[in-house]
Motif scaffolding. Sequence first.
Motif, PDB file in Angstrom:
ATOM      1  N   ILE A  79       0.818  -1.211   0.000  1.00 51.82           N
ATOM      2  CA  ILE A  79       0.000   0.000   0.000  1.00 51.82           C
ATOM      3  C   ILE A  79       0.857   1.268   0.000  1.00 51.82           C
ATOM      4  O   ILE A  79       0.608   2.205  -0.764  1.00 51.82           O
ATOM      5  CB  ILE A  79      -0.963  -0.036   1.212  1.00 51.82           C
ATOM      6  CG1 ILE A  79      -1.967  -1.166   1.010  1.00 51.82           C
ATOM      7  CG2 ILE A  79      -1.668   1.299   1.433  1.00 51.82           C
ATOM      8  CD1 ILE A  79      -2.779  -1.083  -0.269  1.00 51.82           C
ATOM      9  N   ASP A  93      11.222   3.072   5.329  1.00 48.46           N
ATOM     10  CA  ASP A  93      10.814   1.678   5.544  1.00 48.46           C
ATOM     11  C   ASP A  93      12.078   0.915   5.913  1.00 48.46           C
ATOM     12  O   ASP A  93      13.062   0.950   5.172  1.00 48.46           O
ATOM     13  CB  ASP A  93      10.182   1.107   4.260  1.00 48.46           C
ATOM     14  CG  ASP A  93       9.527  -0.249   4.504  1.00 48.46           C
ATOM     15  OD1 ASP A  93      10.143  -1.107   5.172  1.00 48.46           O
ATOM     16  OD2 ASP A  93       8.399  -0.450   4.040  1.00 48.46           O
ATOM     17  N   PRO A  94      12.081   0.215   7.071  1.00 50.28           N
ATOM     18  CA  PRO A  94      13.302  -0.483   7.494  1.00 50.28           C
ATOM     19  C   PRO A  94      13.649  -1.678   6.606  1.00 50.28           C
ATOM     20  O   PRO A  94      14.775  -2.191   6.688  1.00 50.28           O
ATOM     21  CB  PRO A  94      12.974  -0.951   8.923  1.00 50.28           C
ATOM     22  CG  PRO A  94      11.485  -0.921   9.029  1.00 50.28           C
ATOM     23  CD  PRO A  94      10.995   0.101   8.058  1.00 50.28           C
ATOM     24  N   LYS A 119       1.391   0.970  15.124  1.00 49.60           N
ATOM     25  CA  LYS A 119       0.958   2.235  14.511  1.00 49.60           C
ATOM     26  C   LYS A 119       1.065   3.374  15.540  1.00 49.60           C
ATOM     27  O   LYS A 119       1.539   4.468  15.223  1.00 49.60           O
ATOM     28  CB  LYS A 119      -0.469   2.113  13.970  1.00 49.60           C
ATOM     29  CG  LYS A 119      -0.547   1.225  12.711  1.00 49.60           C
ATOM     30  CD  LYS A 119      -1.903   1.265  12.056  1.00 49.60           C
ATOM     31  CE  LYS A 119      -2.036   0.286  10.887  1.00 49.60           C
ATOM     32  NZ  LYS A 119      -1.490   0.706   9.610  1.00 49.60           N
ATOM     33  N   SER A 131      -6.883  -0.625   7.476  1.00 52.46           N
ATOM     34  CA  SER A 131      -8.107  -1.218   6.933  1.00 52.46           C
ATOM     35  C   SER A 131      -9.152  -1.390   8.022  1.00 52.46           C
ATOM     36  O   SER A 131     -10.343  -1.434   7.716  1.00 52.46           O
ATOM     37  CB  SER A 131      -7.818  -2.604   6.355  1.00 52.46           C
ATOM     38  OG  SER A 131      -6.817  -2.538   5.407  1.00 52.46           O
ATOM     39  N   ASN A 140      -6.195  -1.184  -3.283  1.00 49.32           N
ATOM     40  CA  ASN A 140      -5.094  -1.670  -4.083  1.00 49.32           C
ATOM     41  C   ASN A 140      -5.562  -1.929  -5.527  1.00 49.32           C
ATOM     42  O   ASN A 140      -6.564  -2.624  -5.700  1.00 49.32           O
ATOM     43  CB  ASN A 140      -4.595  -2.980  -3.437  1.00 49.32           C
ATOM     44  CG  ASN A 140      -3.242  -3.386  -3.943  1.00 49.32           C
ATOM     45  OD1 ASN A 140      -2.456  -2.555  -4.378  1.00 49.32           O
ATOM     46  ND2 ASN A 140      -2.965  -4.667  -3.905  1.00 49.32           N
TER      47      ASN A 140
HETATM   48  N1  LIG Z   1      -2.934  -4.821   1.279  1.00 54.54           N
HETATM   49  C1  LIG Z   1      -4.109  -4.246   1.074  1.00 54.54           C
HETATM   50  O1  LIG Z   1      -4.868  -4.631   0.174  1.00 54.54           O
HETATM   51  C2  LIG Z   1      -4.518  -3.055   1.883  1.00 54.54           C
HETATM   52  C3  LIG Z   1      -5.530  -2.211   1.380  1.00 54.54           C
HETATM   53  C4  LIG Z   1      -5.844  -1.033   2.076  1.00 54.54           C
HETATM   54  C5  LIG Z   1      -5.194  -0.740   3.279  1.00 54.54           C
HETATM   55  N2  LIG Z   1      -4.234  -1.590   3.776  1.00 54.54           N
HETATM   56  C6  LIG Z   1      -3.565  -1.207   5.032  1.00 54.54           C
HETATM   57  O2  LIG Z   1      -2.287  -0.670   4.713  1.00 54.54           O
HETATM   58  C7  LIG Z   1      -1.363  -0.937   5.767  1.00 54.54           C
HETATM   59  C8  LIG Z   1      -0.139  -1.633   5.196  1.00 54.54           C
HETATM   60  O3  LIG Z   1      -0.540  -2.829   4.555  1.00 54.54           O
HETATM   61  P1  LIG Z   1       0.328  -3.502   3.398  1.00 54.54           P
HETATM   62  O4  LIG Z   1      -0.571  -4.485   2.754  1.00 54.54           O
HETATM   63  O5  LIG Z   1       1.007  -2.463   2.573  1.00 54.54           O
HETATM   64  O6  LIG Z   1       1.438  -4.279   4.256  1.00 54.54           O
HETATM   65  P2  LIG Z   1       2.912  -4.715   3.800  1.00 54.54           P
HETATM   66  O7  LIG Z   1       3.311  -5.797   4.725  1.00 54.54           O
HETATM   67  O8  LIG Z   1       2.955  -4.975   2.318  1.00 54.54           O
HETATM   68  O9  LIG Z   1       3.783  -3.402   4.060  1.00 54.54           O
HETATM   69  C9  LIG Z   1       4.098  -2.932   5.326  1.00 54.54           C
HETATM   70  C10 LIG Z   1       5.429  -2.230   5.235  1.00 54.54           C
HETATM   71  O10 LIG Z   1       5.696  -1.565   6.462  1.00 54.54           O
HETATM   72  C11 LIG Z   1       7.085  -1.689   6.746  1.00 54.54           C
HETATM   73  N3  LIG Z   1       7.301  -1.448   8.165  1.00 54.54           N
HETATM   74  C12 LIG Z   1       7.246  -2.317   9.191  1.00 54.54           C
HETATM   75  N4  LIG Z   1       7.508  -1.667  10.341  1.00 54.54           N
HETATM   76  C13 LIG Z   1       7.732  -0.363  10.035  1.00 54.54           C
HETATM   77  C14 LIG Z   1       8.045   0.796  10.785  1.00 54.54           C
HETATM   78  N5  LIG Z   1       8.194   0.749  12.099  1.00 54.54           N
HETATM   79  N6  LIG Z   1       8.202   1.968  10.140  1.00 54.54           N
HETATM   80  C15 LIG Z   1       8.072   2.032   8.798  1.00 54.54           C
HETATM   81  N7  LIG Z   1       7.784   0.950   8.033  1.00 54.54           N
HETATM   82  C16 LIG Z   1       7.603  -0.215   8.646  1.00 54.54           C
HETATM   83  C17 LIG Z   1       7.413  -3.096   6.273  1.00 54.54           C
HETATM   84  O11 LIG Z   1       8.823  -3.251   6.055  1.00 54.54           O
HETATM   85  C18 LIG Z   1       6.587  -3.205   5.004  1.00 54.54           C
HETATM   86  O12 LIG Z   1       7.339  -2.798   3.870  1.00 54.54           O
HETATM   87  C19 LIG Z   1      -2.131  -1.760   6.797  1.00 54.54           C
HETATM   88  O13 LIG Z   1      -2.601  -0.913   7.799  1.00 54.54           O
HETATM   89  C20 LIG Z   1      -3.298  -2.343   6.001  1.00 54.54           C
HETATM   90  O14 LIG Z   1      -4.436  -2.589   6.789  1.00 54.54           O
HETATM   91  C21 LIG Z   1      -3.864  -2.723   3.092  1.00 54.54           C
END
Ligand SMILES: NC(=O)c1ccc[n+]([C@@H]2O[C@H](COP(=O)([O-])OP(=O)(O)OC[C@H]3O[C@@H](n4cnc5c(N)ncnc54)[C@H](O)[C@@H]3O)[C@@H](O)[C@H]2O)c1
Length: 491
Positions: A13, A32-33, A93, A115, A139
């Motif tokens: 996302i 992003d770490p 978060k 979400s 997405n």
């Molecule tokens: N995947 C979906 O379809 C979708 C759709 C809408 C919203 N979301 C929301 O978006 C958010 C992220 O979901 P995603 O699917 O991208 O997950 P993801 O696992 O693909 O990405 C999460 C990222 O966060 C990074 N991360 C972890 N700890 C961190 C920190 N302390 N500081 C900065 N970065 C850090 C990770 O390295 C990773 O790259 C969630 O809250 C999810 O609910 C997801």
Amino acid sequence: MTDTAAIVGGGVIGGGWAARFLLNGWDVRVFDPDAEAARKIGEVLDNARRALPGLSEHALPAEGRLSFHATMSEAVDGARWVQESVPERLELKRKVFQTLQAHCPHDAVIASSTSGFRPSELQACATRPGQILVAHPFNPVYLLPLVELVTTDANPNGMGTRAADILRGLAMYPLHLTREIDAHIADRLLEAVWREALWLIRDGIATTGEIDEAIRMGFGLRWAQMGLFETYRVAGGEAGMRHFMAQFGPCLSEPWTRLMDVPEFTDALVDQIADQSDAQSGAHTIRELERIRDANLVGLMRALKGQNWGAGAFLVAADAARAPAPHFAAEAVAQRPIDQPLETIARAIPLDWSDYNGHMTESRYLQVFGDATDRFMTIVGCDADYIAAGTSFFTAESHIRHLAEAHPGDSIRVTTRFLGGEGAKMHLFHEMRRGDTLLATGEHFLLHVSLDTRRPVAPEGEVAARLAAVARAHAALPRPDGAGRHVGQRT
Ligand SMILES: NC(=O)c1ccc[n+]([C@@H]2O[C@H](COP(=O)([O-])OP(=O)(O)OC[C@H]3O[C@@H](n4cnc5c(N)ncnc54)[C@H](O)[C@@H]3O)[C@@H](O)[C@H]2O)c1
């Protein structure tokens, strides 16, 4: 000054948000770490560059600058918008908000992609709760317009409106909810379908493939253009929504659904679903599926633009906001002098214009040059009102030269020369370029025609005056290379 967005968490996302901001001209700073974050975002960006710009009929602003930062404090420095997209864990978060609020501007919007969490849960432990809201995207974030924007009473007056304006500037559709609820609106609806689908698999009634066909061959298509209620209204026939509810309302008390229960995610059920999904879709990599999905979405949304309906109507309005000022408008004359070839098209090539050779298909060259002619006509005053009053231009002859390949996602410009014309005649020469590369030329002969008699008639008034002004200005230009060529001639 260029706006800056900070992306905290650059996964599926966060990467999509980075692309959405960058391609709309914002500078983007990522934290992003994950050591692989730059590669992953780079791949999302490649897909976004192919898909997003071509959704619009006008060029997007010049792409912003992308930078990766070792610390969150550095990434959020100077940001106008901070988008948090870290994994869906409340304590994580909240910790992230603590850190970033210590370093980001106090007037920045801090938006969470969550979400499921309500904004008040995210605001609870924050230093400045009023700065945080939910902006829940879908997405692929770079293509789908919807963002569920959720605010609470802790947000200052006007913050929701300000955030919505910024999102609209990214051609996104903010659905502003002022009453929070777990999982907002769309994911609650999706979860209902997801639960039902899990039961159908668990009970051995359908496979993952059959469920997907049940959606994409039927009601999924209806949902994409009319949603739920409008679809059911139509399904009620002439008597509409009331009849629909009278007919199908009683079914709700039948034991059709198992929505109240959740099937247990046993290892066996997980294996069953994963195996069926592999058999259904495993022939493609995830990146390939993303590109297939993007091409389908672009095609659907462009079709809806043609109907000016649903997401298409929203995108048409977003395009209108990007349209350049006409050359003869007072504010445009200085920036768009008419003594040079006139810019008539600035856009990207949409994904659905590609052919089996992987480049822009032949018929689209005529479309682009046709659009350039339309634009030229508008520039000289032959607009919708003029045509409605009874005269227009008809094309009598066209000659297109294909000089270099053009690919989906390429940014192209067309400039137009007035080569001549007396009375009803108009001779135009279009040149299509990507950067400095000449891709194609289109030479067209048109006649100004009475829509009553369908016979040629010389233009009069403002149109005649503007055509004469362009003709005088362009007469001084050297004749373009290739003008007057016929088919098969050696270069
Ligand atoms: N995947 C979906 O379809 C979708 C759709 C809408 C919203 N979301 C929301 O978006 C958010 C992220 O979901 P995603 O699917 O991208 O997950 P993801 O696992 O693909 O990405 C999460 C990222 O966060 C990074 N991360 C972890 N700890 C961190 C920190 N302390 N500081 C900065 N970065 C850090 C990770 O390295 C990773 O790259 C969630 O809250 C999810 O609910 C997801």
